[in-house]
Design an enzyme around this catalytic site. Structure first.
Site, PDB file in Angstrom:
ATOM      1  N   HIS A  29      44.475  21.259   5.552  1.00  0.00           N
ATOM      2  CA  HIS A  29      44.763  21.638   6.926  1.00  0.00           C
ATOM      3  C   HIS A  29      44.138  23.023   7.153  1.00  0.00           C
ATOM      4  O   HIS A  29      44.583  24.016   6.590  1.00  0.00           O
ATOM      5  CB  HIS A  29      46.274  21.692   7.152  1.00  0.00           C
ATOM      6  N   ARG A  45      49.303  28.445  22.021  1.00  0.00           N
ATOM      7  CA  ARG A  45      50.350  29.461  21.913  1.00  0.00           C
ATOM      8  C   ARG A  45      50.010  30.381  20.746  1.00  0.00           C
ATOM      9  O   ARG A  45      49.114  30.092  19.962  1.00  0.00           O
ATOM     10  CB  ARG A  45      51.696  28.789  21.632  1.00  0.00           C
ATOM     11  N   GLU A  84      43.137  23.140  15.237  1.00  0.00           N
ATOM     12  CA  GLU A  84      43.456  22.604  13.917  1.00  0.00           C
ATOM     13  C   GLU A  84      42.465  21.510  13.514  1.00  0.00           C
ATOM     14  O   GLU A  84      42.147  20.636  14.316  1.00  0.00           O
ATOM     15  CB  GLU A  84      44.884  22.034  13.908  1.00  0.00           C
ATOM     16  N   GLU A 140      44.081  19.059  16.669  1.00  0.00           N
ATOM     17  CA  GLU A 140      44.717  19.399  17.936  1.00  0.00           C
ATOM     18  C   GLU A 140      44.509  20.861  18.244  1.00  0.00           C
ATOM     19  O   GLU A 140      44.077  21.645  17.391  1.00  0.00           O
ATOM     20  CB  GLU A 140      46.216  19.047  17.937  1.00  0.00           C
ATOM     21  N   LYS A 174      50.577   8.767  16.916  1.00  0.00           N
ATOM     22  CA  LYS A 174      50.914  10.113  17.403  1.00  0.00           C
ATOM     23  C   LYS A 174      51.320  10.062  18.859  1.00  0.00           C
ATOM     24  O   LYS A 174      50.644   9.418  19.676  1.00  0.00           O
ATOM     25  CB  LYS A 174      49.700  11.048  17.273  1.00  0.00           C
ATOM     26  N   GLY A 221      52.228  20.001  16.580  1.00  0.00           N
ATOM     27  CA  GLY A 221      52.926  20.788  15.563  1.00  0.00           C
ATOM     28  C   GLY A 221      53.675  19.919  14.577  1.00  0.00           C
ATOM     29  O   GLY A 221      54.709  20.322  14.056  1.00  0.00           O
ATOM     30  N   GLY A 222      53.171  18.711  14.345  1.00  0.00           N
ATOM     31  CA  GLY A 222      53.793  17.847  13.348  1.00  0.00           C
ATOM     32  C   GLY A 222      54.987  17.064  13.867  1.00  0.00           C
ATOM     33  O   GLY A 222      55.624  16.327  13.112  1.00  0.00           O
ATOM     34  N   LYS A 257      47.470  15.076  24.027  1.00  0.00           N
ATOM     35  CA  LYS A 257      46.559  14.903  22.889  1.00  0.00           C
ATOM     36  C   LYS A 257      45.415  13.946  23.211  1.00  0.00           C
ATOM     37  O   LYS A 257      44.313  14.109  22.688  1.00  0.00           O
ATOM     38  CB  LYS A 257      47.331  14.382  21.670  1.00  0.00           C
ATOM     39  N   LYS A 267      54.538  23.252   8.215  1.00  0.00           N
ATOM     40  CA  LYS A 267      53.893  24.232   7.342  1.00  0.00           C
ATOM     41  C   LYS A 267      54.926  25.077   6.613  1.00  0.00           C
ATOM     42  O   LYS A 267      55.929  25.480   7.190  1.00  0.00           O
ATOM     43  CB  LYS A 267      52.990  25.149   8.177  1.00  0.00           C
TER      44      LYS A 267
END
Lengths: 449, 158, 158, 449
Positions: free
Chosen positions: D208, D292, D275, D288, D158, D164-165, D116, D237
């Site tokens: 989001h 995929r 995102e 981010e 982070k 992905g959270g 990241k 999500k």
């Protein structure tokens, strides 16, 4: 908008209409025969009324019981689906007399559309091209034989009250015409109570192209492009797709405008379909107008994104059509195959029975419309349809590949039950079908059926 | 990560309890005795009478069927008159007049016992055989469906 | 992130529960008492009346498995060595040399009986106990899956 | 095009990829654990190889066994789906070393997108707006505390290797930051083997918004519009939809162009998602890049008509992207809900078990992606997803009505099994959700969850 609608039908189309009602926030009333007591449409509807025994004549065609069910449950409108009472102007009149909205065209329009001779005259007046034939019903066999001098052979004898491929016979010689004339009259009298017939030139090999139409009660009408239903067996559609690979944009526009012209000249209101034949020279000919929602309507829904059943209900409720012709944009390609409990190896004989296994396909571009679940009975009392499989993809080739993939995932098992799945797989794999070169004689010519 | 450690694993027993219920619900027939064990925890249950099997979950939207589906004929000789059509059930010829029959009446073959109205057509409901009325299932003015039980009777020798 | 950590192996009990049902459904005739156990978890059930047996569901499309699914251990004491990885099965150290074992050989604990190659790494397959080789299920050079039966043997007293 | 592709995954995404392969005429190889021996992906694939016991670490994450299965079956490419090995650059490298095409971005790009901190630097260079934060990983707790002087509270810690959270913690005070810093580092070390963390300003309430991207190996790239995934629970999500009701055409174009710029600066190839957070002032911030295919990709497929998985496979096979930006036309509105075996009343705790009943909805605009059938086990070893329900309709309101209708038709029954269906019905009925006023704090604010 209506608060409550009764669905005077069964099977997948009853489920389809209940779904539309639910999405519109309208309560739904199912009616059912004793044989359908545990059927999906009964389970899905908000209310259900038993209207008779298994025999359709005493249940789904029993007008007093249908009307009584609507009055007693307070349904303000009746959606007839297809088949059964859907094209019966008398039923539409009785609805009106009882203060119930019939979701379909006005009775007078239904009567014109149902009388093939009247429709032919109206369409000729509206400038639509008609195949050579008699504009009036023929009065006698001699008149019929005389007319062929002008029309030529082959010729098709059609019952004035027929439609949807029923009540027609082809004759290729005067001898054959004698038989066809007698048989069609006798059959039409027995089935429709109307023995009148007319003659039309018969095209051995043509495209069956039909335009979907929507018209409201304020004079607005749009067409939603065409469906190609050329894969037929004895004038019954087996596979439908859209758009047709036989139409270029110019022909599509011309035919769509002709269809709209014809629709307006009938004073049409609601959802309807105008059927044409397209010959090998690219000329199109008006065939008939279907004043109902059709089995193959999801093809159009897939390529236009328009919910035709919801539109029918809104139009009947007195709403203005929100769609203009410019809003109708065709996207991609859609194919519908009818999965019937029939044995393709034995002349498509129905094979009723109980479904011990029933698994439908999923994933992208796949829609299944069905009233069946594992354990359901495919009743011998009604038509043999188990499910409609509709696939959409960005182009025709991808749609056919997807249809093949989806059929491969479909499992229908039950003692004695055979289905049309292997037949559809054969057609989807056939080079002539894949090339798009499909005419109404596809089955005899390419599959020897 | 837990906030507090307990000396006995009460939480574990709680979790096992729902597992136990799932076990009982998944098995055919009424069970008499069940033990489930996971590590240190176990639950042991026996029923006096066989375990009442939990009712299966509701089968989706409830069918608005106002009458018993195929109730079958009871063994005591009672017969049932069912509605031959969809309409409104009336017990008498008009609101002012008395009912055609009451429970206990003995009625003759061909005698009218009710009326069903649909689309302003009145269909009389009549007896096939001589019998004594034992029940009237529908209230005056209620809607009836096709095949709905209307009136029960016991045949009476002529 | 979970709200609560599972303190007992509820998942294990759930698995055991479905295994239990499968056992009950797979057996002929009504059963009276069943115990299933796997490691720390166990379930013990008895029925008052014999359990009404639900017919097992049809097995659906056949899985394209090249070898018998869980063949179970036969009663004659035969045991099976299974593949611990996916790769190519070899009976001997090289094509020129003879096989590690042949049917009828008595093999000692720790002795190599085959070789599985994956990504150029050769994993020797060895015996746990002394035994007589009774069958070799895979041909030299064939691919094997995880858990695939390779070689059968009967334990032989040392 | 490949002749044979191995799918290194399970569940609905394995089924999704097998379907795409079948439609493309590519043979498919499933791999499976002992627990999945009778799972749908094993049944649907052309071949299947057992690769390990139930535990994912010894089966779906077992690189040698996956590679051996590909080599032995002659698969030329591996599709990793999402989760498992899908974002592991090491796995992509091993594929390359063994002459197998990894269907995803090149390993170097995956590494950049997975780190990241690196991505943030690259995106800043490409001119994408970033929330105030540290461009480099913070070296110590003191550095972190010092950085908040510039960033302000609330702040989010982070993990550099997260996504992905996962691996994130919010802090609203220096005390909370101490805890968050220590816990995130420890967790990241344990889960990702990389304890580095960075700080970013935290938006309590934002949209989001993520853009779907496709890029080929020839420098061509398009975006396929956005998905709004604001309904989240603890950064996971729950409901996704598209288009977002928060974007006008101008913002959509701007964000799409920014996403394309960022994608190109990464040298990206394949399908990916960028995102963003959109704040209440209409400013958007890069969050981010996901290298995929995502769970929610069908939302984009529904509104664009593009088959994203087929595109992934074609791009990996070296084909040129056939789509230009002008070909991407958004139509209508789509919503996806995840039907999980979880109990919304007990903190969404997984409820594994056997499905005794499983009935999926049908009819217009409804797509179901699932690996479940009646009798299937929802295994405690893997995620709790039972099915994804995706609905499409001509506008958002109709799509929500359709989603409600379709959820009402869905039957999931099994001993001990609870599902997220009642939760989704609650959200779909909520006035705030229906009005489109949904931000990432929707659950705590409106449902008290």
């Amino acid at each position: 908008m209506f608060r409550k609608v009764l669905i005077a039908n069964r099977g997948e189309i009853a489920v389809r209409i209940i779904r539309a009602c639910r999405e519109l926030g309208v309560r739904s009333v199912a009616v059912y025969s004793t044989a359908d007591a545990s059927s999906a449409h009964v389970e899905l509807a908000d209310e259900a009324v038993r209207i008779g025994p298994a025999a359709a004549r005493r249940s789904y065609l029993n007008i007093p019981n249908v009307i009584a069910a609507a009055l007693k449950t307070g349904a303000e409108a009746i959606h007839p689906g297809y088949g059964f009472l859907s094209e019966d102007p008398y039923f539409a009149e009785i609805c009106a007399e009882n203060g119930i909205t019939f979701i379909g065209p006005p009775p007078g329009v239904m009567e014109s559309a149902g009388d093939k001779a009247t429709t032919r005259r109206l369409m000729a007046d509206a400038g639509l091209p008609l195949l050579p034939g008699t504009t009036e019903p023929v009065a006698s066999l001699d008149d019929a034989l005389a007319a062929t001098g002008r029309i030529g052979y082959p010729v098709v004898v059609k019952a004035v009250a027929g439609g949807g491929g029923r009540g027609i016979a082809v004759a290729r010689s005067p001898e054959a015409l004698r038989t066809a004339y007698r048989q069609t009259r006798a059959g039409a009298q027995a089935v429709f109570g109307d023995s009148r017939v007319y003659l039309e030139r018969y095209l051995e090999s043509a495209r069956h192209i039909e335009f979907q139409l929507l018209a409201d009660g304020f004079g607005n009408a749009v067409h939603l492009g065409e469906r190609d239903c050329s894969v037929q067996r004895r004038h019954q559609k087996l596979i439908e797709e859209g758009p047709s690979s036989a139409l270029d944009e110019q022909t599509r526009t011309q035919m769509g405008e002709a269809a709209l012209r014809g629709t307006k000249s009938l004073g049409y209101c609601g959802a309807g379909t105008m059927e044409f034949l397209l010959d090998d020279d690219g000329r199109y000919w008006f065939m008939e107008m279907n004043a109902r929602i059709q089995v193959e309507h999801p093809v159009t829904e897939a390529i236009t994104g328009v919910d035709l059943v919801a539109e029918q209900i809104c139009i009947a409720a007195g709403c203005r059509l929100q769609l203009g012709q410019a809003d109708v944009q065709l996207r991609g390609h859609a194919v519908e195959v009818r999965i019937n409990a029939e044995d393709p190896d034995r002349g498509f004989a129905p094979t009723p029975g109980t479904l011990t296994e029933f698994r439908t396909p999923g994933g992208p571009g796949v829609r299944v419309d069905s009233h069946c679940v594992p354990g359901a009975d495919v009743s011998p009392h009604y038509d043999s349809m188990i499910a409609k499989l509709i696939v959409w993809a960005s182009d025709r080739r991808a749609a056919l590949d997807r249809a093949r993939r989806a059929l491969g995932e479909t499992t229908v098992v039950g003692p004695g039950i055979r289905t049309t799945i292997p037949f559809h797989q054969r057609v989807l794999d056939h080079p002539a079908f894949r090339s798009g070169e499909v005419r109404t004689d596809f089955l005899p010519r390419h599959l020897g059926m | 990560m837990r906030d507090s450690e307990t000396t006995v694993d009460v939480a574990g027993v709680h979790q096992l309890s729902s597992a136990l219920r799932a076990v009982v619900e998944s098995l055919p027939g009424p069970v008499r005795q069940v033990t489930v064990r996971a590590g240190e925890c176990s639950i042991d249950v026996s029923w006096d009478a066989p375990a009442a099997v939990t009712a299966p979950p509701p089968p989706g939207p409830v069918l608005a069927a106002p009458w018993e589906e195929s109730p079958g004929e009871p063994d005591d000789g009672t017969l049932t008159v069912r509605s031959p059509l969809v309409g409104t059930f009336y017990r008498g010829p008009s609101p002012e007049e008395s009912a055609f029959v009451e429970v206990g009446d003995v009625v003759e073959p061909g005698q009218q016992i009710a009326l069903v109205e649909a689309m302003k057509l009145f269909t009389p409901i009549t007896m096939d055989t001589r019998g004594r009325i034992t029940a009237v299932h529908v209230a005056d003015g209620d809607m009836v469906e096709y095949d709905q039980p209307l009136i029960d009777y016991v045949p009476v020798e002529g």
